[in-house]
Motif scaffolding. Structure first.
Motif, mmCIF file in Angstrom:
data_model
loop_
_atom_site.group_PDB
_atom_site.id
_atom_site.type_symbol
_atom_site.label_atom_id
_atom_site.label_comp_id
_atom_site.label_asym_id
_atom_site.label_seq_id
_atom_site.Cartn_x
_atom_site.Cartn_y
_atom_site.Cartn_z
ATOM 1 N N ASP A 182 0.821 -1.216 0.000
ATOM 2 C CA ASP A 182 0.000 0.000 0.000
ATOM 3 C C ASP A 182 0.852 1.262 0.000
ATOM 4 O O ASP A 182 0.327 2.369 0.026
ATOM 5 N N PHE A 200 -3.235 -6.175 1.659
ATOM 6 C CA PHE A 200 -4.169 -5.910 2.742
ATOM 7 C C PHE A 200 -5.604 -6.175 2.290
ATOM 8 O O PHE A 200 -5.890 -6.297 1.092
ATOM 9 N N ARG A 205 -6.237 -2.215 7.061
ATOM 10 C CA ARG A 205 -4.830 -2.603 6.971
ATOM 11 C C ARG A 205 -4.348 -2.864 8.397
ATOM 12 O O ARG A 205 -4.293 -1.947 9.211
ATOM 13 N N ARG A 223 -9.345 3.016 4.386
ATOM 14 C CA ARG A 223 -8.748 1.827 5.002
ATOM 15 C C ARG A 223 -7.805 2.252 6.131
ATOM 16 O O ARG A 223 -6.620 2.472 5.911
ATOM 17 N N PHE A 225 -5.184 2.197 9.109
ATOM 18 C CA PHE A 225 -4.025 1.354 9.365
ATOM 19 C C PHE A 225 -3.948 1.110 10.863
ATOM 20 O O PHE A 225 -3.943 2.054 11.654
#
Length: 375
Positions: A182, A200, A205, A223, A225
């Motif tokens: 990513d 992911f 993630r 998304r 992390f």
């Protein structure tokens, strides 16, 4: 007096060969100490396992000549040619490393001991070196110098990888860098382990850290992390922070962006310049302003402490140089020091600097063990 005339070369060579056996009154003067540290720095860089930090055989001598030409401009009678020649003699006196470098014709040697390892989703474990390039390629990864770099997610093979994790293990005395699919960049320090999927999931993630790492997270609002570490979860969108799980605590040092640090039903929001700490002993999560460089300098290959205890300092040195410290007296652990040095400096140079800044502590190196004594 000429600078080279201030150096007793016989005494200096004696220090290199028999430092542990010399009497306390056999002190080096400043010029002799400078040359000793210079020789030890070369010797350490000759044996450096990270090829980017090693002393380059040909280019390195040019660099050293330029360094000492600057000194010669300030002291014109300083005889450069003899200093370089004698420095080479000092290195030879320390070990046979220089001869080995010439014999290997600039090819990488196989280094004994633990290596950085990648455990793949299928259970296979490979070492991070060029000989494993084909295996890494099938995983969508490649080595860029000492860094492990994955292809962008759009270029990775299709499939469901979410139940399959890769595990990157970095032993004591090593250091590496990882770039995920990513775009997130992660520096992983000595004695640490990072687990991560490739690629992911579509909506999140997540990685798991044991040890110490620095994260520069690629921004993606869709998304989040999340870094899992013991009982703590650090959630970010796009930010840079250092994180450690050593001892019985989890620390998060935020340099930019914003993160949420959660432990059970406790939560703190960190802004740049703040340090989040979770103490497992009392299940307490706190935050405060801090000198973040103490927690992130290792990523820039620096060794930095500010009024830190000798116990804290030796704990980090033990991991990053793969040595063990034994304290003669427990109260020596509470002595405080400030250190700011390059991480690739010779261990003996670091210990010498600590010793010179205090009249209370001394070190005796015995193989892989360092005894901490009171003077």
């Amino acid at each position: 007096m000429d600078q080279e005339e201030k150096i007793n070369w016989d005494k200096l060579l004696n220090h290199l060969k028999h430092s542990a056996e010399l009497p306390d009154d056999d002190e080096l003067n400043p010029e002799e100490l400078e040359m000793l540290l210079f020789a030890e720095e070369i010797n350490m860089r000759l044996k450096e396992e990270d090829v980017q930090l090693r002393f380059p055989v040909h280019e390195g001598w040019i660099e050293l000549q330029e360094r000492y030409q600057q000194k010669m401009a300030k002291a014109r009678r300083f005889k450069l040619y003899r200093v370089l020649a004698l420095a080479a003699v000092l290195v030879v006196a320390l070990s046979t490393t220089w001869w080995l470098f010439l014999q290997q014709n600039h090819t990488e040697q196989q280094i004994a001991g633990n290596q950085i390892q990648l455990t793949l989703a299928n259970g296979q474990t490979v070492e991070l070196d060029s000989s494993q390039s084909e295996i890494l390629k099938t995983e969508g990864a490649a080595l860029n110098g000492t860094s492990l770099v994955y292809k962008p997610e759009t270029a990775l093979p299709k499939g469901d990888h979410q139940s399959s994790l890769n595990v990157l293990s970095v032993p004591k005395g090593k250091f590496t860098r990882l770039e995920l699919s990513d775009g997130t960049k992660i520096w992983i320090n000595s004695g640490s382990k990072l687990s991560y999927p490739v690629p992911f999931a579509a909506n999140k993630r997540e990685v798991t850290l044991e040890g110490e790492a620095y994260f520069d997270v690629s921004h993606n609002a869709d998304r989040p992390f999340v870094v899992h570490a013991k009982s703590v979860a650090v959630k970010v969108l796009g930010t840079a922070f250092g994180m450690s799980t050593f001892k019985n605590q989890v620390s998060t040092a935020l340099e930019k962006g914003k993160v949420s640090m959660q432990a059970g039903n406790q939560q703190v929001l960190l802004v740049p310049g703040e340090l989040g700490l979770y103490h497992a002993e009392n299940n307490c999560l706190t935050k405060s302003e801090a000198d973040l460089r103490i927690y992130t300098a290792w990523k820039d290959l620096d060794l930095y402490f500010s009024e830190s205890t000798l116990e804290e300092i030796t704990s980090r040195i033990a991991r990053e140089y793969d040595v063990d410290f034994v304290f003669e007296q427990e109260n020596l652990k509470n002595l405080h020091f400030t250190i700011d040095m390059p991480k690739h400096a010779a261990l003996s140079k670091i210990l010498q600097n600590i010793k010179l800044s205090s009249d209370e502590v001394d070190f005796e190196i015995k193989g892989n063990q360092i005894q901490v004594k009171r003077r």
